[in-house]
Design a protein around this motif. Structure first.
Motif, PDB file in Angstrom:
ATOM      1  N   ARG A 222       3.540   1.932   0.529  1.00 53.11           N
ATOM      2  CA  ARG A 222       4.919   1.873   1.013  1.00 53.11           C
ATOM      3  C   ARG A 222       5.609   3.227   0.871  1.00 53.11           C
ATOM      4  NH1 ARG A 222       7.162  -3.998  -1.118  1.00 53.11           N
ATOM      5  NH2 ARG A 222       5.378  -5.238  -0.406  1.00 53.11           N
ATOM      6  N   ALA A 243       8.299  -1.495   4.613  1.00 53.92           N
ATOM      7  CA  ALA A 243       7.190  -1.447   5.557  1.00 53.92           C
ATOM      8  C   ALA A 243       7.235  -0.117   6.293  1.00 53.92           C
ATOM      9  CB  ALA A 243       7.250  -2.613   6.550  1.00 53.92           C
ATOM     10  N   THR A 385      -2.426  -4.404  11.022  1.00 51.98           N
ATOM     11  CA  THR A 385      -1.913  -4.221   9.668  1.00 51.98           C
ATOM     12  C   THR A 385      -2.993  -3.582   8.815  1.00 51.98           C
ATOM     13  OG1 THR A 385      -2.608  -6.456   9.055  1.00 51.98           O
ATOM     14  CG2 THR A 385      -0.339  -6.166   9.816  1.00 51.98           C
ATOM     15  N   ALA A 391      -1.374  -2.494   3.052  1.00 52.14           N
ATOM     16  CA  ALA A 391      -1.089  -3.744   3.765  1.00 52.14           C
ATOM     17  C   ALA A 391       0.263  -3.721   4.460  1.00 52.14           C
ATOM     18  CB  ALA A 391      -1.151  -4.924   2.788  1.00 52.14           C
ATOM     19  N   ASN A 392       1.158  -2.861   4.015  1.00 49.15           N
ATOM     20  CA  ASN A 392       2.478  -2.793   4.647  1.00 49.15           C
ATOM     21  C   ASN A 392       2.590  -1.654   5.665  1.00 49.15           C
ATOM     22  OD1 ASN A 392       2.954  -4.654   2.444  1.00 49.15           O
ATOM     23  ND2 ASN A 392       5.112  -4.410   2.904  1.00 49.15           N
ATOM     24  N   ILE A 394       1.809  -0.743   9.363  1.00 47.01           N
ATOM     25  CA  ILE A 394       1.548  -1.442  10.616  1.00 47.01           C
ATOM     26  C   ILE A 394       1.409  -0.401  11.724  1.00 47.01           C
ATOM     27  CG2 ILE A 394       2.470  -3.076  12.295  1.00 47.01           C
ATOM     28  CD1 ILE A 394       4.113  -4.251   9.912  1.00 47.01           C
ATOM     29  N   LEU A 414       6.275  -8.829  12.777  1.00 48.25           N
ATOM     30  CA  LEU A 414       5.317  -8.671  11.688  1.00 48.25           C
ATOM     31  C   LEU A 414       5.971  -7.986  10.490  1.00 48.25           C
ATOM     32  CD1 LEU A 414       2.425  -9.174  10.866  1.00 48.25           C
ATOM     33  CD2 LEU A 414       1.765  -7.044  11.979  1.00 48.25           C
ATOM     34  N   VAL A 415       6.807  -6.979  10.760  1.00 50.28           N
ATOM     35  CA  VAL A 415       7.566  -6.344   9.678  1.00 50.28           C
ATOM     36  C   VAL A 415       8.422  -7.383   8.961  1.00 50.28           C
ATOM     37  CG1 VAL A 415       9.439  -4.715   9.174  1.00 50.28           C
ATOM     38  CG2 VAL A 415       7.590  -4.061  10.738  1.00 50.28           C
ATOM     39  N   GLU A 417       8.003 -10.571   8.646  1.00 51.66           N
ATOM     40  CA  GLU A 417       7.197 -11.444   7.795  1.00 51.66           C
ATOM     41  C   GLU A 417       6.947 -10.804   6.437  1.00 51.66           C
ATOM     42  OE1 GLU A 417       3.559 -12.675   9.556  1.00 51.66           O
ATOM     43  OE2 GLU A 417       4.502 -13.460  11.381  1.00 51.66           O
ATOM     44  N   LYS A 418       6.628  -9.524   6.453  1.00 56.51           N
ATOM     45  CA  LYS A 418       6.336  -8.836   5.201  1.00 56.51           C
ATOM     46  C   LYS A 418       7.595  -8.704   4.345  1.00 56.51           C
ATOM     47  CE  LYS A 418       2.314  -6.384   6.949  1.00 56.51           C
ATOM     48  NZ  LYS A 418       1.398  -7.134   6.048  1.00 56.51           N
ATOM     49  N   ALA A 421       8.712 -11.840   2.426  1.00 55.02           N
ATOM     50  CA  ALA A 421       7.965 -12.087   1.197  1.00 55.02           C
ATOM     51  C   ALA A 421       8.619 -11.429  -0.009  1.00 55.02           C
ATOM     52  CB  ALA A 421       6.530 -11.578   1.352  1.00 55.02           C
ATOM     53  N   THR A 422       9.505 -10.451   0.239  1.00 51.59           N
ATOM     54  CA  THR A 422      10.214  -9.769  -0.850  1.00 51.59           C
ATOM     55  C   THR A 422      11.647 -10.269  -1.007  1.00 51.59           C
ATOM     56  OG1 THR A 422      11.019  -7.973   0.575  1.00 51.59           O
ATOM     57  CG2 THR A 422       8.828  -7.710  -0.386  1.00 51.59           C
TER      58      THR A 422
END
Length: 539
Positions: A222, A243, A385, A391-392, A394, A414-415, A417-418, A421-422
């Motif tokens: 990141r 991301a 990804t 993993a972050n 893209i 997609l960003v 979604e990541k 999660a936070t």
């Protein structure tokens, strides 16, 4: 917690050297965490930045060079409806292209787009297939337009026209064996780089930070490490992000080892429109031996026509920042288009040439010992990804200019979604309904009446839309309506606006990207002194 939706702030859409300095200083001064870093300010990266900013994310977009420095300024300047993909059986791309073309022309940038009349002359010299395939394709294109709900007032239906009308639209066509012609209407941009600039500025108006001439030298996990390209002695800036999006096009593999981009070179020639009778239609000429490949003579701004296009494999060894145009490309294009002309274009008619690199994608190994997965080298875009600590990260690449908005939407989904999660909660995509700066109904733009546009050059209105009155009203240099050089329909106020509002920092930014004067070397030379004068005066 839901991320609040931002409001558009006109002052924030003003990009200049001071704004860049402030944004870099803020990153150095402890504000070095953002929700999203976008690397690459071409059309894809600009679209990602706008989509993310309008969902309420804190966005930083950076580019090693300038807005629209790479492939995004070297296109045919067309918003294609996808006809050529129907011919190869790729209905998916064709349908998506038609939908995105309608959004671009109807909502996003109606001020920067218009219908261009594509003309196919039916001449005895062509094969039966070359005579009939275009009409069948145009009918299929009409079906795509209707399915996309693009009104006929925006793109009229195709039709058959007389040989006389063919000659009116394309005066240089050879009429000796001309029977009649077909016409179709597709979308044309006043300029691709102007679209990208409007996207970036609109993203900035919604809160995105924009730093050009700043290279991402590292992107892992990141963390992104940036180096100021205008101050070689400055220390690197480290930015952390929720991301990171790699939108560097043909250079995507430099940041993401999963993918290899195999560029295809598309070359265009620049000629004086008078050399082919100042056409108002785009002449479409079949490539010998092909039923679905054509070359075009496209009427463009600045009294020019662009003639192209090639499709040559460049390989993957070296990907230049600015591709060269080989003599073989020039001669090949001339040989194709001369088939249909009464005049014989030669290299003496070529005022300039440019080549863009289409990012055609293949995948590398994913996982130790795993099989290689190779994508069909098509115009499909890919979104990948990273793995493990990356993993972050893209990567979005491939695709075509017309589908930039869809590519951006899918990438930011997609960003989102990541980030969810936070604990973040980005909103839904809004870009199908957001006009860019300069467009009718754009947020933060004062209402413009026809009387406000009176007295302004038509070329200025075409390039700036509803911002044209402000280009003149806010001009800080003298003689604002004087051409930047004799015979050039760009005025001094436009150069000033590029510096005060569009982030132009160098003479090259002014001449080669904000305006397209630099496509012709002789014109470029005549404007250098004025560009430097205005840049120095405004700064």
């Amino acid at each position: 917690m839901s991320t609040p939706r931002p409001t558009f702030r006109p002052d924030s859409a003003r990009l200049d050297a001071a704004r860049r300095t402030q944004d870099l200083a803020a990153l150095r001064g402890g504000q070095a965490h953002v929700d999203l870093v976008v690397i690459g300010a071409g059309v894809t990266g600009a679209g990602v930045a706008l989509d993310a900013a309008t969902r309420g994310l804190d966005v930083l977009i950076v580019d090693a060079h300038d807005i629209a420095f790479g492939t995004s300024r070297w296109s045919s300047k067309l918003a294609h409806g996808g006809l050529r993909y129907l011919a190869t059986g790729n209905v998916g791309i064709a349908r998506r292209s038609a939908l995105e073309r309608g959004i671009l022309m109807g909502t996003t940038a109606p001020h920067l787009t218009h219908a261009v009349t594509q003309v196919v002359p039916v001449q005895d010299r062509y094969t039966r297939g070359q005579k009939t395939a275009p009409r069948v394709g145009f009918i299929a294109g009409d079906a795509l337009r209707i399915a996309a709900r693009t009104p006929s007032t925006t793109l009229p239906p195709s039709r058959t026209i007389s040989r006389h009308r063919v000659a009116e639209l394309c005066p240089a066509v050879d009429t000796s064996d001309l029977r009649f012609g077909y016409v179709n209407h597709d979308g044309q941009l006043i300029d691709d780089a102007r679209l990208v600039t409007a996207l970036v500025r609109t993203a900035a108006g919604y809160g995105a930070r924009v730093v050009t001439h700043c290279r991402a030298v590292e992107a892992h996990g990141r963390t992104v490490v940036l180096q100021d390209g205008l101050d070689a002695d400055s220390s690197p800036v480290t930015v952390t992000a929720g991301a990171v999006v790699n939108a560097t096009g043909v250079w995507a593999g430099h940041l993401d080892p999963q993918v290899t981009v195999r560029p295809s070179r598309g070359t265009h020639l620049v000629i004086d429109a008078a050399a082919v009778g100042n056409p108002t239609g785009a002449l479409t000429v079949p490539v010998p031996g092909h039923s679905s490949r054509f070359c075009f003579i496209l009427p463009e701004q600045l009294g020019r026509c662009y003639v192209g296009i090639t499709d040559e494999d460049l390989g993957t060894e070296t990907i230049p920042d600015v591709p060269d145009v080989p003599d073989s490309d020039v001669q090949w294009i001339l040989d194709v288009v001369n088939q249909a002309l009464a005049v014989d274009l030669t290299t003496d008619d070529v005022l300039g040439a440019f080549a863009g690199l289409r990012p055609l994608v293949q995948f590398n190994d994913r996982g130790e010992g795993g099989p290689s997965s190779t994508a069909d080298l098509s115009r499909e875009h890919v979104i990948l990804t990273g793995e493990g600590e990356d993993a972050n990260l893209i990567t979005v690449t491939g695709g075509k200019l017309t589908e930039y908005r869809l590519m951006a939407e899918q990438t930011v989904d997609l960003v989102a979604e990541k980030l969810r999660a936070t604990g973040s909660a980005p909103g839904p995509c809004l870009t199908t309904s957001i006009p860019l700066v300069g467009a009718p109904g754009a947020p933060g733009v004062e209402e413009v009446r026809s009387s406000d546009l009176a007295g302004l050059p038509d070329s200025m209105i075409a390039r700036f839309g509803h911002e044209a009155p402000a280009v003149l009203r806010t001009c800080p240099v003298d003689r604002p309506l004087e051409p930047v050089a004799p015979g050039i329909d760009t005025v001094r106020a436009e150069f000033a606006w590029h510096v005060t509002h569009e982030g132009a920092l160098t003479v090259e930014d002014l001449i080669d990207r904000r305006s397209r004067i630099g496509l012709v070397d002789a014109d470029r030379e005549t404007c250098l002194a004025t560009a430097q004068e205005i840049l120095d005066t405004v700064r």
